[in-house]
Motif scaffolding. Structure first.
Motif, PDB file in Angstrom:
ATOM      1  N   PHE A  23      33.852  73.336  -9.144  1.00 26.85           N
ATOM      2  CA  PHE A  23      33.823  72.577  -9.669  1.00 26.85           C
ATOM      3  C   PHE A  23      34.090  71.293  -9.265  1.00 26.85           C
ATOM      4  O   PHE A  23      33.502  70.046  -9.633  1.00 26.85           O
ATOM      5  N   LEU A  24      35.361  71.345  -8.218  1.00 24.95           N
ATOM      6  CA  LEU A  24      35.670  69.985  -8.237  1.00 24.95           C
ATOM      7  C   LEU A  24      34.948  69.709  -7.205  1.00 24.95           C
ATOM      8  O   LEU A  24      34.817  68.707  -6.854  1.00 24.95           O
ATOM      9  N   LYS A  25      34.316  70.511  -6.319  1.00 23.68           N
ATOM     10  CA  LYS A  25      33.312  69.911  -5.452  1.00 23.68           C
ATOM     11  C   LYS A  25      31.988  69.357  -5.771  1.00 23.68           C
ATOM     12  O   LYS A  25      32.275  68.184  -5.396  1.00 23.68           O
ATOM     13  N   ARG A  26      31.505  69.368  -7.138  1.00 23.23           N
ATOM     14  CA  ARG A  26      30.723  69.246  -7.519  1.00 23.23           C
ATOM     15  C   ARG A  26      30.851  67.688  -7.950  1.00 23.23           C
ATOM     16  O   ARG A  26      30.928  66.940  -8.815  1.00 23.23           O
ATOM     17  N   ALA A  27      32.318  67.513  -8.743  1.00 20.25           N
ATOM     18  CA  ALA A  27      32.126  66.527  -9.127  1.00 20.25           C
ATOM     19  C   ALA A  27      33.048  65.590  -8.423  1.00 20.25           C
ATOM     20  O   ALA A  27      32.660  64.141  -8.804  1.00 20.25           O
ATOM     21  N   ASN A  28      32.765  65.659  -6.853  1.00 25.39           N
ATOM     22  CA  ASN A  28      33.233  64.570  -6.236  1.00 25.39           C
ATOM     23  C   ASN A  28      32.350  64.524  -5.023  1.00 25.39           C
ATOM     24  O   ASN A  28      32.465  63.129  -4.427  1.00 25.39           O
ATOM     25  N   ALA A  29      31.906  65.213  -4.513  1.00 25.33           N
ATOM     26  CA  ALA A  29      30.711  65.434  -3.128  1.00 25.33           C
ATOM     27  C   ALA A  29      29.313  66.175  -4.074  1.00 25.33           C
ATOM     28  O   ALA A  29      29.529  67.069  -4.390  1.00 25.33           O
ATOM     29  N   ALA A  30      28.617  65.229  -3.311  1.00 26.11           N
ATOM     30  CA  ALA A  30      26.894  65.567  -2.854  1.00 26.11           C
ATOM     31  C   ALA A  30      27.226  67.164  -1.361  1.00 26.11           C
ATOM     32  O   ALA A  30      27.197  66.632  -0.684  1.00 26.11           O
ATOM     33  N   GLU A  31      26.402  68.627  -1.762  1.00 30.57           N
ATOM     34  CA  GLU A  31      26.646  69.104  -1.435  1.00 30.57           C
ATOM     35  C   GLU A  31      25.125  69.342  -0.580  1.00 30.57           C
ATOM     36  O   GLU A  31      24.694  69.285   0.327  1.00 30.57           O
ATOM     37  N   VAL A  32      24.006  68.801  -1.018  1.00 30.99           N
ATOM     38  CA  VAL A  32      22.582  68.582  -0.290  1.00 30.99           C
ATOM     39  C   VAL A  32      22.161  66.635  -1.193  1.00 30.99           C
ATOM     40  O   VAL A  32      22.452  65.886  -1.895  1.00 30.99           O
ATOM     41  N   THR A  33      21.945  66.195   0.360  1.00 30.59           N
ATOM     42  CA  THR A  33      21.174  64.783  -0.113  1.00 30.59           C
ATOM     43  C   THR A  33      19.838  64.758   0.353  1.00 30.59           C
ATOM     44  O   THR A  33      19.680  65.190   1.610  1.00 30.59           O
ATOM     45  N   LEU A  34      19.058  64.299  -0.432  1.00 26.41           N
ATOM     46  CA  LEU A  34      17.741  64.192  -0.079  1.00 26.41           C
ATOM     47  C   LEU A  34      17.590  63.000   0.268  1.00 26.41           C
ATOM     48  O   LEU A  34      17.759  61.910  -1.347  1.00 26.41           O
ATOM     49  N   LYS A  35      15.761  62.938   0.510  1.00 27.42           N
ATOM     50  CA  LYS A  35      15.259  61.550   1.146  1.00 27.42           C
ATOM     51  C   LYS A  35      14.482  61.465   0.584  1.00 27.42           C
ATOM     52  O   LYS A  35      13.336  62.332   0.813  1.00 27.42           O
TER      53      LYS A  35
END
Length: 350
Positions: A23-35
């Motif tokens: 929850f904390l991870k998804r609330a604060n930063a993306a796990e994957v960035t897509l172009k």
């Protein structure tokens, strides 16, 4: 007592942290960035009214775990016809492509770009998705297909005079939207050239062409209402002149490397429902583009249904040539064309 309380407090805090890392991870930063690579300029309605909301929906559904960055105007390099390969090679992760920009390479996906294979964008997009499910499963290796769609039927936009009959096309230099429609226009006496829509403004500005065949929705992005003064559209009861087809693709490896829950987010925001949604949106874009043409004060005319029926007869050799081309690729050309027409003629594509 104080030591015990402090120890319990610390342990409780550690336990809470360990219990909610996702929850904390998804609330604060993306796990994957897509172009996501788009050929159209940033203000284009496809970018602002479809891609940007779609990106936000995926970000919300994934609780921020998936971030998609939009790169308009071919900012990652290359030309529009190279977008399918850019997805497959990983230059970008998602793209929106036109099969006709790589002629004959994606023949099933290109089929509905033949003349008179469009009703409206929503219905024809559903038809395209079903046609690809039935006949085109192998056309995009190395990619996950997210959706397929078309725009509404094209119209003539010319610098001088309306188009009412085939005779009005004789001698005109027109930018054709694809090879098949170009062949039809040539059969009716026009001189045609083909280049991507992104190069069309130059062609109209320097007089290389007298006009073009495009849906209204393209007009505002390139300010074509200022470069042409007349628009000619088939009567409402007729099939449209043509509709280019579009494929929305994602790199297969990138998709497969997502966690199960994130793959589900992508699945929930793709498929035939997405195809229908984009088509419906393009019908809205079409009306918006027409309103821009009207506001400019340009003249709009109608090509009679009887004239369009005669043009459909003229187009028969173009359709037969496409059937032969599909047959040469090991496909059943007649079955594909017949199925497409069956779906287009049905009240609801089944």
């Amino acid at each position: 007592m104080t030591t015990s309380f402090t120890r319990r407090t610390v342990l409780a805090s550690m336990g809470a942290a360990l219990a909610t890392p996702a929850f904390l991870k998804r609330a604060n930063a993306a796990e994957v960035t897509l172009k996501l690579h788009s050929m159209l300029p940033a203000p284009a309605t496809m970018n602002t009214q479809f891609f940007e909301p779609w990106i936000e929906e995926i970000r919300t559904a994934s609780e921020g775990a998936i971030d998609i960055q939009l790169f308009p105007s071919m900012q990652l390099g290359g030309k529009p016809g190279q977008l399918p390969d850019q997805v497959r090679q990983g230059i970008c992760d998602i793209s929106w492509t036109l099969p006709v920009y790589s002629p004959d390479r994606f023949p099933v996906a290109e089929t509905l770009a033949l003349p008179f294979m469009v009703t409206n964008a929503e219905k024809t997009s559903v038809v395209m998705h079903k046609l690809m499910d039935e006949f085109g499963q192998d056309e995009y290796p190395g990619t996950k297909t997210l959706g397929f769609h078309t725009h509404d039927g094209g119209k003539f936009h010319t610098r001088e005079g309306l188009i009412h009959t085939a005779d009005d096309l004789k001698g005109l230099k027109l930018r054709a939207p694809n090879q098949a429609t170009g062949k039809l226009l040539e059969l009716m006496g026009a001189e045609t050239v083909f280049f991507p829509v992104t190069e069309m403004v130059v062609g109209l500005s320097n007089g290389v062409i007298d006009g073009c065949c495009l849906p209204y929705e393209v007009v505002p992005a390139f300010k074509l209402q200022e470069l042409t003064k007349f628009s000619s559209a088939p009567a409402p009861a007729s099939r449209g002149l043509y509709a280019n087809t579009f494929s929305m693709l994602m790199n297969q490896r990138v998709y497969e490397n997502l966690s199960d829950d994130l793959r589900k987010v992508i699945d929930d925001h793709s498929g035939i429902a997405l195809s229908q949604r984009i088509g419906r949106q393009f019908d809205t874009f079409e009306q918006m583009g027409k309103e821009v043409v009207i506001k400019q004060g340009n003249t709009i005319g109608e090509i009679a249904a009887e004239e369009i029926s005669a043009w459909r007869e003229i187009a028969q050799p173009v359709h037969q040539a496409w059937i032969d081309k599909l047959n040469d690729r090991g496909l059943d050309g007649a079955a594909i064309l017949n199925r497409a027409n069956e779906l287009l003629d049905a009240d609801q594509p089944a």
